[in-house]
Design a protein around this motif. Structure first.
Motif, short mmCIF file in Angstrom:
data_model
loop_
_atom_site.label_atom_id
_atom_site.label_comp_id
_atom_site.label_asym_id
_atom_site.label_seq_id
_atom_site.Cartn_x
_atom_site.Cartn_y
_atom_site.Cartn_z
N ILE A 138 -18.07 -8.17 -16.81
CA ILE A 138 -18.79 -8.84 -18.07
C ILE A 138 -18.81 -7.88 -19.16
O ILE A 138 -19.19 -8.13 -20.48
N LEU A 139 -18.97 -6.51 -18.77
CA LEU A 139 -19.00 -5.53 -19.86
C LEU A 139 -17.90 -5.37 -20.67
O LEU A 139 -18.00 -5.38 -21.98
N GLN A 140 -16.63 -5.43 -20.10
CA GLN A 140 -15.48 -5.41 -20.83
C GLN A 140 -15.53 -6.68 -21.70
O GLN A 140 -14.99 -6.57 -22.90
N PHE A 141 -15.75 -7.78 -21.37
CA PHE A 141 -15.66 -9.17 -22.01
C PHE A 141 -16.67 -9.06 -23.14
O PHE A 141 -16.24 -9.15 -24.28
N ASP A 178 -2.59 -17.43 -18.33
CA ASP A 178 -1.40 -17.12 -17.49
C ASP A 178 -0.05 -16.71 -18.17
O ASP A 178 0.66 -16.69 -17.43
N VAL A 179 -0.02 -16.66 -19.43
CA VAL A 179 1.08 -16.40 -20.13
C VAL A 179 1.32 -14.77 -19.99
O VAL A 179 0.29 -14.17 -19.83
N LYS A 191 -4.41 -9.82 -19.29
CA LYS A 191 -5.43 -10.18 -18.56
C LYS A 191 -6.73 -10.34 -19.22
O LYS A 191 -7.69 -10.96 -18.64
N LEU A 192 -6.85 -9.34 -20.02
CA LEU A 192 -8.33 -9.13 -20.61
C LEU A 192 -8.62 -10.48 -21.40
O LEU A 192 -9.64 -10.77 -21.56
N PHE A 193 -7.75 -11.11 -21.99
CA PHE A 193 -7.54 -12.21 -22.81
C PHE A 193 -7.44 -13.68 -22.06
O PHE A 193 -8.00 -14.59 -22.60
N ASN A 194 -6.44 -13.66 -21.21
CA ASN A 194 -6.05 -15.02 -20.55
C ASN A 194 -5.92 -14.88 -18.83
O ASN A 194 -5.41 -15.66 -18.43
N GLY A 195 -6.52 -13.75 -18.34
CA GLY A 195 -6.23 -13.88 -16.84
C GLY A 195 -7.09 -14.55 -16.23
O GLY A 195 -8.06 -15.44 -16.73
N ASN A 196 -7.08 -14.37 -14.65
CA ASN A 196 -8.00 -15.24 -13.87
C ASN A 196 -8.46 -14.45 -12.90
O ASN A 196 -8.42 -13.22 -12.70
N MET A 202 -12.58 -11.46 -14.36
CA MET A 202 -13.68 -12.16 -13.97
C MET A 202 -14.14 -12.74 -15.34
O MET A 202 -14.77 -14.23 -15.19
N PHE A 203 -14.11 -12.10 -16.24
CA PHE A 203 -14.68 -12.87 -17.69
C PHE A 203 -13.52 -12.88 -18.52
O PHE A 203 -13.64 -11.95 -19.43
N PRO A 204 -12.37 -13.69 -18.64
CA PRO A 204 -11.17 -13.51 -19.79
C PRO A 204 -11.90 -13.98 -21.01
O PRO A 204 -12.66 -14.67 -21.12
N LEU A 205 -11.62 -13.34 -22.19
CA LEU A 205 -11.95 -13.62 -23.57
C LEU A 205 -11.83 -15.22 -23.73
O LEU A 205 -12.59 -15.87 -24.46
N PHE A 206 -10.73 -15.58 -23.36
CA PHE A 206 -10.63 -17.22 -23.62
C PHE A 206 -10.47 -17.77 -22.14
O PHE A 206 -10.01 -17.48 -21.28
#
Length: 364
Positions: A138-141, A178-179, A191-196, A202-206
Motif C-alpha cells: 500500500i505504501l508504493q501504491f 496483465d498487459v 506490475k505497479l500499474f496493472n499487476g495482480n 497487492m495494490f496496483p494503481l489500476f
C-alpha cells in the motif's frame, strides 16, 4: 491543519471535529489492518477457518485499504493548498519507504528465519526473501496515487474532472490488466500499474486509484460545507444510494467484480466507495461529543500517526516470524498475538514521537 488563516472560534471547533472524525476513522482501520496482517502471517488453517478468522476476513478483507486511500484523497483537497513540488516530494518518500519496509519487515527476517531453520520454504509457499522485497504494497501504491492525484488537482482543478478520471479508472482498468512486454525489468515496472496478487502486486494503481480520486471530491465538498452534520447526513444517504447501484452490478458476475487477485471490478469499487461514505458518517456520529472518551482518544492518536503505526506494526509482524513461525498459531494464540502487536505498536509510536521531539528541540 486549518481551513483559513484565522478561523473564527466556531469555525475552529467545526474544523477540529472534522479532523477528529477522520483520525478516529483511520484509527479503526489501522486496528483492522493489524488483525488481518497477524491472521495472514501467523494464523493456522484452523484459525483462518474459525469464527474469529472468518469474522476478520469479512470485516477487513477489502474495505480497509480502500477506505484508507479514500481518506488520503480526501485530505488532498480538504487541507490548505501546498506547493506541488512539496506534495510530489512526499509522494516519492512514501514510495521509497514502501521498499525500505519490504526489506526490513520481509526480506531480512524471512532470510534469517530460513537460514536458522525457524520456518521452512514449504510453509512460506511461493514467498521468498527476494519476492518480499519486490511486493507492491500500500505504501508504493500510496506514493504513486498521491502523485497522480496531486497532478490531476493541479492541472484539472475541478471536481467534475476528478469524477471523470475516477469513472475512467473504474471501468477502463480491466482492459490493461496483465498487459506485458516479455521484458523482465519493464514488466516489473508495469506490475505497479496493472499487476495482480500472484505477481506480488497487492495494490496496483489500476483500479485502486479510483478510491482517492473520489475521496478528493468528498474532501472538496466537505471543505465548502457550512454545516458538518448536514453534510455527513447527506453523505450517508448518497453512500446508501451508491451501494444500491454497486451491489446489483457485482452480483451479475461476482468472480469478475470480487476478484481474489486484489483487482476489484467496477461493481466492487462502486460498492466500497458508497461504503466509505457510510463508514465516515458512522465515525462522525461516534465521535460527536466524545472528546473525553479514552477509547476514542486512543484511536484518534493512532489515526494521527497512522504511517508510523503502520510501519512499526509491520516490523513487529515481520520479525515475529522468527518467534512463532509462519501460519502456525491456533485461534487463542493468534488473538493474543494481535493484542500484543497493537500494544507494542502503540509503545513504539510513543517512543518514536518522543525521540522525534527531542531531535526537533535540539535542532531548534
Amino acid at each position: 491543519m486549518t481551513i483559513s488563516a484565522s478561523p473564527s472560534p466556531q469555525q475552529g471547533a467545526s474544523l477540529n471535529h472534522r479532523l477528529h472524525t477522520f483520525d478516529f476513522a483511520r484509527g479503526i482501520l489501522i486496528v483492522l489492518m493489524v488483525l488481518v496482517h497477524v491472521l495472514d502471517f501467523y494464523g493456522s488453517t484452523e484459525t483462518h477457518e474459525s469464527f474469529i478468522g472468518s469474522s476478520i476476513n469479512l470485516l477487513a478483507s477489502w474495505q480497509v485499504a480502500a477506505w484508507f486511500v479514500f481518506i488520503m484523497g480526501m485530505f488532498i483537497t480538504y487541507t490548505p493548498h501546498q506547493p506541488l513540488a512539496a506534495g510530489l516530494k512526499r509522494a516519492f518518500g512514501l514510495f521509497a519507504l514502501g521498499y525500505l519496509l519490504n526489506l526490513t519487515r520481509g526480506t531480512i527476517p524471512m532470510w534469517l528465519s530460513l537460514k536458522n531453520g525457524l520456518v521452512t520454504q514449504a510453509q512460506l509457499g511461493s514467498y521468498t526473501p527476494t519476492t518480499e522485497f519486490f511486493i507492491v504494497d500500500i505504501l508504493q501504491f500510496a506514493g504513486i496515487a498521491l502523485a497522480c492525484c496531486l497532478l490531476v488537482k493541479h492541472f484539472l482543478p475541478h471536481p467534475k474532472y476528478w469524477f471523470l478520471s475516477a469513472f475512467l479508472v473504474t471501468f477502463a482498468s480491466p482492459f490493461i490488466w496483465d498487459v506485458s512486454t516479455g521484458w523482465g525489468y519493464i514488466d516489473g515496472v508495469l506490475k505497479l500499474f496493472n499487476g495482480n496478487k500472484y505477481q506480488g502486486a497487492m495494490f496496483p494503481l489500476f483500479p485502486w486509484l479510483a478510491y482517492p480520486l473520489v475521496g478528493m471530491i468528498f474532501g472538496y465538498r466537505l471543505r465548502k460545507s457550512s454545516n458538518i452534520y448536514d453534510f455527513f447526513q447527506k453523505s450517508f444517504w448518497i453512500g446508501i444510494a451508491i451501494i444500491a447501484v454497486g451491489l446489483p452490478i457485482t452480483i451479475t458476475d461476482t468472480d469478475y467484480h470480487m476478484a481474489s487477485n486484489m483487482r476489484p471490478g467496477p461493481g466492487m469499487i462502486i460498492s466500497l466507495t458508497g461504503g466509505a461514505l457510510v463508514f465516515l458518517w458512522l465515525c462522525q456520529r461516534l465521535t460527536q461529543g466524545q472528546n473525553a472518551n479514552r477509547f476514542v482518544s486512543l484511536l484518534c492518536f493512532w489515526g494521527r500517526n497512522v504511517t508510523t503505526y503502520y510501519v512499526i506494526q509491520w516490523l513487529l509482524v515481520g520479525w515475529g516470524l522468527m518467534l512463532v513461525g509462519a501460519q502456525q498459531l491456533p485461534p487463542f494464540a493468534a488473538m493474543s498475538a494481535m493484542i500484543a502487536v497493537m500494544a507494542l505498536s502503540h509503545i513504539g509510536v510513543v517512543i518514536w514521537l518522543k525521540v522525534h521531539n527531542i531531535r526537533a528541540m535540539k535542532l531548534a
